[in-house]
Design a protein around this motif. Structure first.
Motif, PDB file in Angstrom:
ATOM      1  N   SER A 125       0.956  -1.191   0.009  1.00 30.62           N
ATOM      2  CA  SER A 125       0.104   0.222  -0.196  1.00 30.62           C
ATOM      3  C   SER A 125       0.938   1.222  -0.062  1.00 30.62           C
ATOM      4  O   SER A 125       0.102   2.148  -0.272  1.00 30.62           O
ATOM      5  N   PRO A 128       4.133   3.266  -5.009  1.00 32.67           N
ATOM      6  CA  PRO A 128       3.435   4.210  -5.898  1.00 32.67           C
ATOM      7  C   PRO A 128       2.186   3.008  -6.675  1.00 32.67           C
ATOM      8  O   PRO A 128       2.598   1.900  -6.930  1.00 32.67           O
ATOM      9  N   GLU A 129       1.317   3.499  -6.992  1.00 35.19           N
ATOM     10  CA  GLU A 129       0.137   2.896  -7.552  1.00 35.19           C
ATOM     11  C   GLU A 129       0.480   1.974  -8.652  1.00 35.19           C
ATOM     12  O   GLU A 129       0.264   0.826  -8.501  1.00 35.19           O
ATOM     13  N   GLN A 130       0.987   2.493  -9.729  1.00 36.97           N
ATOM     14  CA  GLN A 130       1.433   1.572 -10.661  1.00 36.97           C
ATOM     15  C   GLN A 130       2.306   0.317 -10.330  1.00 36.97           C
ATOM     16  O   GLN A 130       2.138  -0.723 -10.833  1.00 36.97           O
ATOM     17  N   ARG A 132       2.577  -1.118  -7.484  1.00 38.86           N
ATOM     18  CA  ARG A 132       1.591  -2.024  -6.857  1.00 38.86           C
ATOM     19  C   ARG A 132       0.936  -2.837  -7.615  1.00 38.86           C
ATOM     20  O   ARG A 132       0.638  -3.865  -7.567  1.00 38.86           O
ATOM     21  N   LYS A 133       0.454  -2.456  -8.801  1.00 40.68           N
ATOM     22  CA  LYS A 133      -0.533  -2.977  -9.818  1.00 40.68           C
ATOM     23  C   LYS A 133       0.354  -3.698 -10.333  1.00 40.68           C
ATOM     24  O   LYS A 133      -0.155  -4.958 -10.564  1.00 40.68           O
TER      25      LYS A 133
END
Length: 184
Positions: A125, A128-130, A132-133
Motif C-alpha cells: 500500500s 506507488p500505484e502503478q 503496486r498494480k
C-alpha cells in the motif's frame, strides 16, 4: 602433433604473456569486483583460457585488446553468476523461514502468518500505484511480464523494473521480520 620443442616454445611465449598481462588483468577485475580474492580467480580463469587456446594467442598480432575483452567477459559472467547464486540463496532462506514457521507447533503461527500478510499488504500500500498494480498482477494474478506490459500500456522493461524495486522493498521487510521473530 606438436613436438616437445614446440611445447617448450609455447610455454616460453605464454610465460612472457603471463608476465606482461597478469597484473593488468587482475587490476581490471579488481576495479570491477572490489575483491582481491575474486580478482585473482578471474585472472586465473583468463590465463587458463589463454593457455588452453594457444591457436588464438599465437596468431593474434596485438594481444592486448583480446586479453582485455576476455577479462571483461569473464568478469561480467562471474558477476552474473554471483547474482544468480545470491538470488537463489535468498529464496532458499525465505522458503526455509516460511516452512519453519508453518511446521512448528507454535500456537502463534496463525498470528505470525496473519501479521506477515498484513505487513506485505502495508508494504504494497506504500508503493506507488502503478508499481503496486504491476506487482499484484505478477504475483497474485500470475500474469507474465508481457501480459502486464500490454494491459498497462508500458514496456516490459518497466514491468521488470517495478517488480525488481518491489522485491527489494519486500527483502528489506523480510529481513526485518526475520530478526524480529528470531532475535527477540
Amino acid at each position: 602433433m606438436p613436438t616437445k620443442q614446440d611445447n617448450i616454445l609455447l610455454a616460453k611465449q605464454f610465460g612472457i604473456i603471463f608476465a606482461e598481462y597478469y597484473s593488468v588483468v587482475k587490476y581490471f577485475a579488481f576495479m570491477l569486483l572490489k575483491s582481491e580474492e575474486d580478482a585473482e580467480d578471474i585472472a586465473q580463469d583468463v590465463f587458463t583460457k589463454l593457455w588452453t587456446q594457444p591457436e588464438i594467442w599465437t596468431k593474434v598480432p596485438n594481444l592486448k585488446p583480446y586479453v582485455y575483452t576476455l577479462t571483461k567477459s569473464t568478469t561480467l559472467n562471474f558477476i552474473k553468476h554471483k547474482r544468480i547464486e545470491s538470488a537463489y540463496q535468498e529464496k532458499v532462506i525465505e522458503k526455509s523461514l516460511v516452512e519453519e514457521l508453518s511446521q512448528t507447533e507454535d500456537p502463534l503461527n496463525d498470528i505470525y502468518y496473519k501479521e506477515i500478510q498484513l505487513i506485505i499488504k502495508l508494504t504494497l500500500s506504500r508503493l506507488p500505484e502503478q508499481r503496486r498494480k504491476v506487482f499484484e498482477m505478477s504475483r497474485f494474478e500470475t500474469m507474465s511480464n508481457n501480459e502486464i506490459a500490454e494491459k498497462l500500456n508500458i514496456s516490459v522493461r518497466t514491468v521488470e523494473h517495478h517488480i525488481y524495486l518491489t522485491l527489494l522493498e519486500m527483502k528489506k521487510i523480510s529481513f526485518l521480520l526475520f530478526f524480529a521473530l528470531f532475535f527477540k
